[in-house]
Write a protein that holds these residues in place. Structure first.
Motif, PDB file in Angstrom:
ATOM      1  N   LEU A  83       0.838  -1.197   0.168  1.00 12.30           N
ATOM      2  CA  LEU A  83      -0.127   0.085  -0.022  1.00 12.30           C
ATOM      3  C   LEU A  83       0.797   1.153   0.132  1.00 12.30           C
ATOM      4  N   SER A  84       2.225   1.249   0.264  1.00 11.36           N
ATOM      5  CA  SER A  84       2.958   2.294   0.265  1.00 11.36           C
ATOM      6  C   SER A  84       3.342   2.560  -1.127  1.00 11.36           C
ATOM      7  N   CYS A  85       3.078   1.640  -2.085  1.00 11.92           N
ATOM      8  CA  CYS A  85       3.514   2.144  -3.818  1.00 11.92           C
ATOM      9  C   CYS A  85       2.574   3.109  -4.166  1.00 11.92           C
ATOM     10  N   LYS A  86       3.114   3.927  -5.060  1.00  7.38           N
ATOM     11  CA  LYS A  86       2.125   4.984  -5.543  1.00  7.38           C
ATOM     12  C   LYS A  86       0.769   4.860  -6.156  1.00  7.38           C
ATOM     13  N   ASN A  87       0.713   3.632  -6.810  1.00  4.02           N
ATOM     14  CA  ASN A  87      -0.515   3.184  -7.060  1.00  4.02           C
ATOM     15  C   ASN A  87      -0.761   1.643  -7.126  1.00  4.02           C
ATOM     16  N   LEU A  88      -2.292   1.206  -7.709  1.00  3.32           N
ATOM     17  CA  LEU A  88      -2.343  -0.101  -7.817  1.00  3.32           C
ATOM     18  C   LEU A  88      -1.519  -1.072  -8.744  1.00  3.32           C
ATOM     19  N   LYS A  89      -1.280  -0.077  -9.812  1.00  6.59           N
ATOM     20  CA  LYS A  89      -0.574  -0.707 -11.074  1.00  6.59           C
ATOM     21  C   LYS A  89       0.865  -1.045 -10.638  1.00  6.59           C
ATOM     22  N   GLU A  90       1.699  -0.025  -9.863  1.00  3.63           N
ATOM     23  CA  GLU A  90       2.733  -0.377  -9.401  1.00  3.63           C
ATOM     24  C   GLU A  90       2.737  -1.260  -8.245  1.00  3.63           C
ATOM     25  N   ALA A  91       1.991  -1.553  -7.446  1.00  7.08           N
ATOM     26  CA  ALA A  91       1.837  -2.416  -6.335  1.00  7.08           C
ATOM     27  C   ALA A  91       1.653  -3.831  -7.052  1.00  7.08           C
ATOM     28  N   GLN A  92       0.835  -4.016  -7.934  1.00  2.89           N
ATOM     29  CA  GLN A  92       0.814  -5.277  -8.623  1.00  2.89           C
ATOM     30  C   GLN A  92       2.013  -5.646  -9.297  1.00  2.89           C
ATOM     31  N   LYS A  93       2.935  -4.647 -10.110  1.00  2.40           N
ATOM     32  CA  LYS A  93       4.298  -5.040 -10.551  1.00  2.40           C
ATOM     33  C   LYS A  93       4.960  -5.412  -9.204  1.00  2.40           C
ATOM     34  N   ASN A  94       5.033  -4.805  -8.184  1.00  7.06           N
ATOM     35  CA  ASN A  94       5.817  -5.404  -6.862  1.00  7.06           C
ATOM     36  C   ASN A  94       5.326  -6.673  -6.640  1.00  7.06           C
ATOM     37  N   MET A  95       4.383  -7.078  -6.584  1.00  3.81           N
ATOM     38  CA  MET A  95       3.726  -8.465  -6.073  1.00  3.81           C
ATOM     39  C   MET A  95       4.043  -9.495  -7.171  1.00  3.81           C
ATOM     40  N   PHE A  96       4.143  -9.368  -8.492  1.00  9.14           N
ATOM     41  CA  PHE A  96       4.356 -10.109  -9.565  1.00  9.14           C
ATOM     42  C   PHE A  96       6.133 -10.580  -9.359  1.00  9.14           C
ATOM     43  N   THR A  97       6.587  -9.193  -9.084  1.00  4.87           N
ATOM     44  CA  THR A  97       8.115  -9.304  -9.261  1.00  4.87           C
ATOM     45  C   THR A  97       8.614 -10.106  -7.722  1.00  4.87           C
ATOM     46  N   PHE A  98       7.810  -9.985  -7.045  1.00  4.70           N
ATOM     47  CA  PHE A  98       8.337 -10.546  -5.534  1.00  4.70           C
ATOM     48  C   PHE A  98       8.013 -11.972  -5.715  1.00  4.70           C
ATOM     49  N   THR A  99       6.919 -12.641  -6.491  1.00  5.47           N
ATOM     50  CA  THR A  99       6.497 -13.862  -6.780  1.00  5.47           C
ATOM     51  C   THR A  99       7.805 -14.630  -7.292  1.00  5.47           C
TER      52      THR A  99
END
Length: 490
Positions: free
Chosen positions: A260-276
């Motif tokens: 939730l500290s990411c700038k927006n949903l799209k960047e947060a989802q990028k974070n999650m996919f990369t983390f995976t």
């Protein structure tokens, strides 16, 4: 290897963390900065730092240690985790961003009501406080034996100093600092693993390619198990892994606060996919290290401890070079405190937002209360760690870990009911259901061998717990309302 030298290196390590804290925070910054870093965190930094938060000192030594008995079957759980991470990214995160949440448990108030909200937040506080404290306790024991006993420093003093240091580098910056300290600590952990793998490969005269072949062809490398009665059975591990990642990432304030500290949903989802992707690679490294540890011990004729958790520390502190042993100490320190500092910030956030009515208080009062809550949870974690030292029972530690796992089941049931139905519930009865579900789960799992034709529950108690909570909510539900229709569409 000198204890004084190790202590000096650990002290220098903490100095770096404190320096990062001062570089990433400013005195008097708002609580929005402490809780969500003003929603300006770079997604790629968050993805890398989340590795350290998702692991712990326990997994740091447990995953390599389980290889002898479980081979690479742990990857089946990780495959399930990956499915769960996609559910988090595509189902839960859009909901959280759309509602503009600080604490994810405020969703429960909007969806069900006051008592559901407080129940969900309370389960998180209980689970995270116990879990983070016990993880620190187990690793503090390793550091005590390796360093502080030789220096004559009592366990209570070393714990107090450690907690104080964590408080120092987190109390001002909060999430704004954690994003960067966790990134540094994840890097330190991976360097430790790399040094250990490199040293063992060198001792066994293995190049990179021959090391890969040796691990792949060893008796430890079996990944898939298809016997239904085997606790390593694929589908049992896979679906358990999926639900574990949903609750321990998607329904956990600690992990979601970073997203939730990411700038927006799209960047947060990028974070999650990369983390995976990264977490899969990291777990393969840990399992490969485990295989190499046992191959190394066999080649050198070294007798290993019976308990797998002791294998990595035993070899690192007694048979590795001084450089590799120091790297091990730094690695276990990094992974432990990456988990602990993040948990401390999440606990502070949840208590402030969920129980102190922060949104209706002036900023000056919010800052003062946040500081006191942060200090209070620091002291509480220290007291729990010291209490376990006096209990000094491994069975108690294992039992508390298992109990902590039960606390996620009601959260799973609550969120599943909220997201996948449009029914309302009788809010005042929800706390009773969320307490009864884990109790029933425990009774069923304890008697499953007799009642269910020899079936023995493992990680999937979480699924059973969630199902019982869901059914309990269904039993006290009633027709949907216009408000719930609107919330569901959101």
């Amino acid at each position: 290897m000198s204890s004084t030298l190790i202590l000096g290196i650990i002290s220098a390590y903490f100095c770096i963390l404190i320096l990062i804290s001062f570089l990433t925070s400013k005195k008097g910054e708002s609580t929005d900065s402490f809780f969500l870093a003003n929603r300006q965190s770079p997604w790629y930094v968050v993805a890398f730092g989340m590795i350290g938060t998702s692991l712990s000192g326990v997994t740091f030594i447990s995953i390599p240690g389980m290889v002898e008995k479980a081979q690479f079957s742990y990857l089946q759980l990780i495959f399930g985790n990956m499915l769960g991470y996609f559910v988090v990214a595509l189902v839960l995160m859009p909901l959280y961003y759309r509602l503009n949440l600080v604490s994810i448990y405020t969703y429960l108030e909007e969806r069900f009501g006051f008592w559901s909200y407080k129940t969900g937040a309370a389960f998180f506080l209980l689970s995270r406080t116990l879990g983070a404290s016990i993880r620190m306790y187990l690793v503090a024991g390793v550091l005590q034996l390796a360093v502080f006993d030789d220096l004559g420093v009592p366990f209570e003093v070393s714990v107090a100093i450690t907690i104080a240091l964590i408080w120092v580098y987190t109390f001002r910056g909060g999430m704004k600092t954690i994003i960067w300290t966790d990134t540094f600590q994840t890097l330190a952990m991976l360097i430790c693993v790399g040094i250990s793998i490199s040293m063992i490969s060198s001792e066994l005269n293995l190049t990179f390619s021959s090391m890969v072949d040796t691990v792949s062809n060893s008796k430890y490398s079996q990944v898939f198990f298809w016997d239904v009665k085997d606790p390593r059975y694929f589908f049992k591990q896979f679906f358990s892994g999926a639900f574990i990642s949903i609750v321990m990432v998607g329904l956990d304030q600690d992990m979601m606060q970073k997203n939730l500290s990411c700038k927006n949903l799209k960047e947060a989802q990028k974070n999650m996919f990369t983390f995976t992707v990264i977490i899969m690679i990291v777990n393969i490294l840990f399992l490969s290290l485990g295989a190499l540890l046992y191959l190394y011990a066999g080649a050198k004729g070294i007798g290993l401890p019976e308990k797998g958790d002791n294998v990595f520390p035993f070899l690192a502190l007694n048979y590795f070079s001084s450089f590799a042993a120091i790297a091990f100490i730094l690695g276990i320190t990094a992974i432990t405190y990456a988990s602990a500092d993040s948990a401390l910030t999440a606990l502070t956030t949840s208590f402030c937002v969920d129980f102190l009515d922060f949104k209706n208080r002036p900023e000056t009062q919010r800052i003062r209360m946040k500081n006191w809550v942060h200090l209070g949870f620091s002291l509480l974690m220290g007291l729990i760690i010291i209490a376990f030292k006096y209990l000094n029972s491994e069975s108690v530690v294992q039992a508390v870990f298992k109990v902590a796992g039960y606390t996620y089941g009601p959260l799973l049931g609550l969120y599943a009911f909220g997201v996948f139905t449009r029914l309302a519930v009788r809010d005042r009865i929800v706390p009773i259901i969320c307490v009864l579900a884990p109790i029933l789960t425990y009774i069923i799992s304890s008697n499953s061998v007799e009642w269910l034709w020899g079936y023995e529950f493992g990680f999937e108690v979480l699924i059973l717990n969630g199902i019982l909570t869901f059914l309990g909510l269904l039993s006290v539900s009633y027709k949907k309302t216009e408000f719930i229709d609107t919330l569901a569409e959101a």
